[in-house]
Every structure is written in structure tokens, then in C-alpha cells.
Enzyme design. Structure first.
Site, PDB file in Angstrom:
ATOM      1  N   GLU A 288       0.828  -1.209   0.000  1.00  7.44           N
ATOM      2  CA  GLU A 288       0.000   0.000   0.000  1.00  7.44           C
ATOM      3  C   GLU A 288       0.864   1.262   0.000  1.00  7.44           C
ATOM      4  OE1 GLU A 288      -3.443   0.308  -0.225  1.00  7.44           O
ATOM      5  OE2 GLU A 288      -3.188  -1.788  -0.799  1.00  7.44           O
ATOM      6  N   TRP A 320     -20.065  12.672 -19.615  1.00  4.07           N
ATOM      7  CA  TRP A 320     -20.407  12.597 -18.200  1.00  4.07           C
ATOM      8  C   TRP A 320     -21.690  13.384 -17.906  1.00  4.07           C
ATOM      9  CZ3 TRP A 320     -17.808   9.134 -15.528  1.00  4.07           C
ATOM     10  CH2 TRP A 320     -16.477   8.847 -15.846  1.00  4.07           C
ATOM     11  N   TRP A 373     -15.471  12.486 -12.836  1.00  2.00           N
ATOM     12  CA  TRP A 373     -14.571  12.197 -11.723  1.00  2.00           C
ATOM     13  C   TRP A 373     -13.844  13.448 -11.229  1.00  2.00           C
ATOM     14  CZ3 TRP A 373      -9.481  13.412 -12.718  1.00  2.00           C
ATOM     15  CH2 TRP A 373      -9.088  13.502 -14.059  1.00  2.00           C
TER      16      TRP A 373
END
Length: 482
Positions: A288, A320, A373
Site C-alpha cells: 500500500e 459525463w 470524476w
């Protein structure tokens, strides 16, 4: 007849490296200088606003800067805090500090965003022009962006091959953690107070100092506690937001209060030197940390991603939705999807969101609501204490299927299934969505399934969209790209 060697005084430009130990610029400046070291921090509101930096993040910076100033004073290194209201004033502001403090050299750790990289180049050019030595270091990362390359010499675009290549390098050149800088001779330069706040960047999170204590000492206590008590179970428990299973060191990594090298070194020591083997929890946590590294490399190799552009250029053609009502409900945690609402309210209340829920809430915005986004990316940056442009952008584009994810675009989370998996007993939901505290059993994940009268008694919104229909719309939109 001998001539006396000229004395050298160093100026260390502190940015997102708010620690004393394992700070490359500070460490090397303390060894280069023989006439003292001065540290400088530039309050830069225009730059922060351009990155949508959150008030709680700036508050965290200032509190850590104050802790750092106290530690530096013990080493006879004064910290000067100055303000450059405009980005264009940074060079002249730094040159003035160098002149006033009689510094001969400038030391700083690199930043990799496009504007910051250009700014750093400009600063180096002007300081060199004025006769100052300039030394720059790669401190925010395990390895300088661009040094981990494919067999063909290109930049990696997928995480797993990048990680394998990075691990091969680390096996040959293990992580090195530097010590503290040398104590300096006392000089006449005086430090200046660290401001309590900066106008326009006030924190709206209650008890931020209690939620997010500042200072290297606290960060290392958190790191050691995580490694000793929780890293072993990290892989199994990390996706459960109701459990204290993650390190929660992301704010400290983003602000540079702890370094990625210190994190990896601590995990390696506990895991008997193994990067990708040994204890599954430790290996997964190291992975991670490497995700963070990967996204730092991505913004250098593909700078368009920090300019509001998609990593996958073809997806720029997606049509979008820009439904402001849906977006506002998502921001407020009133979507009618409990796990999403709990996540969004956690963000507003604490300035932080559990990593798994970042993916769930981001995918809900971009797939179920099909909202751009970039809107979500900006909202997160405006509220996250650990907001990091590279990691935030990488995560949002991954969720929107415009980024580096190697899986096809039809990776679409079902928010109810995610809720049942990540918060099986609904403990996290009940904590942040009090309207649902009395809902029993599996209905906590999807109140729309409750009998009509029982559902009507809840002061909780209806769902905005049907997930299966939303999935069909997403699939059609991506297929249309060819």
C-alpha cells in the site's frame, strides 16, 4: 601563507517535509554548513488554493510546523516563516531571506507536480544566478520518479509490474533511513512565530487537534503501535471501516511528518526483512505504501493527469453527467445509499475517509451517478487532511476507469454488496448515519427493501438511481468509445 576558508551557511526550504529525522535536505545542509543552518517555510495561499488544499490540511501543516520549529531550536536551527501571496513572489521572498540571514547555499526536497516542479527549477536558476549553491533531493519518495522503468525503458502504467520492478531494486539497494541533522553553532538569526491559521484555510473540523495530533513523536508512536499490534491482521481487516485496522498515517505521509522510508523500514524490521513474503499483513501494508509511490511516478511520467486530463486519453470522449442536484446530495451524504452516505459524512466530520470507502464512494459517483470524476477529485481535495494530488487523482481515475487500472471498464462496485462485505453488522453506518441506528439486520445496507410503512418512518432519503440500470448506462457509454 594560508588563506582562511570561507564559512558556509545553509538555507533549508521546508515544504511538505515537516520532520527533522530522515529529512534529506536538512540532513545534508547540516553537514555542508560550518556557519549555521536556517530553515524557511513559505506560506503560499495562491498555490494552496490552486490545489484545493483543505483547511484541515493547512491547519495540520501549521501545527506540525510549530512542533518542527521547537525541535529545530534544540539544534540551533532557527525557522523563519514568511508569506508569498502570489506564486510569482516566492523567488524574491526566498532570496530576501537568504540575504537577510547571510546564507550561501539553498537546500530543498523536490516536489513533483507540474507547477511545483517548474517553480523549483525557477528558484534553483535564480539562486544559482546570485551565486548560491543549490542542492536538491528526492525525499518524498522511496525512489526518484523515473528510475523505475520497464525493460524497454518506458514508465510503468500498471501497478503490479511497477511494484515487482521496484522490489528488485530495493533488494539490491535496501531502504536507507537517515538520522537527525547535526547540531549547529548558535547564530544571530532569529526564528519567527508560526501562524495559528491562514486566512481562507480555516479548519471546519471540530477537535481537529485531538483527532489528528501533530509532531514526529506522535507519528512514530502511531507507526510503532500499528506495526506491533495491528499489521499482522492488516490484510484481513483493512477493508472494515469500523475496526481500527489501518495505520492512519496518510496525513503524516502527505505532510512529510513521517517518511515512506521510515514506514517501510519499520515494516521490514518486523517482517524479518521480507518485502513481499513473510507475514501477509506486513507485506500487504508495504504494498500500500508502494501504491503511493506509483502515483508519484505517474504524475512525472504522465503530467497530463495533474492538468485535469484522463490517464487514458480515449476516455476524454465520455459524456459525463453534470447533475448538480445529484452531486450535492453525494457531497452531503444524502444519496440514500447508507455506506456511501456514512463515508461522505465521515469525510465532512473528520477530514478523512477510510481507504476502501474512498473507492466505494468514488465509484458510486462516477459509475452509478456517472458524474465527472474531476468533480469528485476536487471535493475530496477540499476536505481531506491527507489530500495528495498524485494519490487522490490516481484513486479517482482508477475508480472512474479512466486511469491506470489494468481491469476493464466494467469493474463496477455494487454499493450494497460492498456494504455487506465491509460493514457486515452496520456498525460504521450507524455511527455516521444516525437516522438508521434503529434499523436491524441486513436492512441497514439497503433500507429501500424495508416494508413501506417501516421505510416511511425513516427520515432518510430514497435512493437516487437504480444500480442495475446505472451499470447498463456505464457499460454502453464505455463501449461507445470503441
Amino acid at each position: 601563507m594560508s588563506t582562511a576558508t570561507a564559512k558556509r551557511r545553509a538555507l533549508v526550504w521546508v515544504r511538505r517535509d515537516l520532520r527533522i529525522a530522515d529529512n534529506h535536505a536538512l540532513y545534508h545542509a547540516s553537514r555542508w554548513a560550518d556557519d549555521g543552518v536556517v530553515a524557511v517555510f513559505v506560506v503560499s495561499p495562491e498555490e494552496w488554493a490552486d490545489h484545493d488544499d483543505a483547511g484541515i490540511k493547512v491547519d495540520f501543516w501549521l501545527r506540525n510546523l510549530k512542533e518542527m520549529q521547537t525541535g529545530l531550536a534544540k539544534l540551533n536551527i532557527p525557522l523563519v516563516v514568511v508569506t508569498a501571496k502570489k506564486r510569482t513572489e516566492i523567488v524574491s521572498t526566498l532570496l530576501k531571506v537568504a540575504k537577510d540571514a547571510a546564507c550561501d547555499g539553498l537546500f530543498f526536497n523536490n516536489e513533483y507536480e507540474v507547477n511545483e516542479s517548474r517553480r523549483d527549477d525557477t528558484v534553483e536558476r535564480h539562486f544559482s544566478k546570485h551565486g548560491h549553491e543549490v542542492q536538491r533531493f528526492d525525499d518524498h519518495v522511496l525512489m526518484k520518479p523515473g528510475e523505475v522503468r520497464t525493460g524497454q525503458g518506458g514508465m510503468f502504467t500498471v501497478f503490479t509490474p511497477f511494484k515487482k520492478a521496484l522490489y528488485k531494486i530495493l533488494e539490491q539497494h535496501p531502504v536507507e533511513v537517515l538520522g537527525s541533522p547535526k547540531r549547529q553553532l548558535e547564530i544571530a538569526v532569529k526564528g519567527t512565530p508560526v501562524p495559528e491559521h491562514v486566512a481562507g484555510f480555516e479548519s471546519h473540523v471540530k477537535n481537529a487537534a485531538e483527532l489528528w495530533p501533530a509532531g514526529e513523536k506522535w507519528a512514530h508512536k502511531r507507526l510503532s503501535t500499528f506495526i506491533e499490534k495491528r499489521v499482522a491482521a492488516y490484510k484481513e481487516e483493512r477493508d472494515t471501516p469500523s475496526v481500527d485496522a489501518t495505520s492512519m498515517l496518510s496525513p503524516h505521509l502527505a505532510a512529510g511528518v513521517v517518511s515512506p522510508r521510515q514506514c517501510v523500514a519499520a515494516a521490514l524490521e518486523w517482517n524479518k526483512g521480507k518485502l513481499d513474503a513473510g507475514n501477509a499483513g506486513a507485506a500487504h501494508w508495504i504494498s500500500e505504501v508502494v501504491w503511493r509511490e506509483f502515483y508519484q511516478h505517474i504524475i512525472v511520467g504522465f503530467p497530463r493527469v495533474v492538468m485535469g486530463r484522463a490517464f487514458k486519453p480515449a476516455t476524454e470522449a465520455l459524456k459525463w453527467s453534470y447533475d448538480t442536484e445529484h452531486f450535492e446530495r453525494w457531497k452531503a451524504g444524502k444519496t440514500g445509499v447508507p455506506i456511501v452516505d456514512a463515508a461522505m459524512r465521515q469525510l465532512l466530520e473528520t477530514g478523512w475517509m477510510h481507504n476502501r470507502l474512498r473507492m466505494v464512494s468514488a465509484m458510486y459517483l462516477t459509475k452509478d451517478l456517472f458524474i465527472d470524476w474531476r468533480w469528485g477529485e476536487k471535493h475530496f481535495m477540499k476536505h481531506l487532511i491527507d489530500g495528495d494530488l498524485a494519490s487522490n487523482n490516481g484513486g479517482w481515475q482508477w475508480s472512474a476507469s479512466t486511469g491506470t487500472d489494468a481491469a476493464p471498464y466494467f469493474r463496477i462496485f455494487n454499493p450494497v454488496s460492498q456494504s455487506e462485505k465491509c460493514d457486515p453488522k452496520g456498525e460504521f453506518i450507524r455511527r455516521y448515519v444516525p437516522e438508521l441506528r434503529d434499523v436491524e439486520g441486513d436492512a441497514i445496507h439497503d433500507p429501500s427493501q424495508l416494508p413501506g410503512l417501516q421505510r416511511s418512518r425513516l427520515e432518510y432519503p430514497e435512493v437516487m438511481v437504480d444500480h442495475s440500470k446505472a451499470r447498463d448506462r456505464v457499460m454502453e457509454a464505455f463501449r461507445a468509445l470503441g
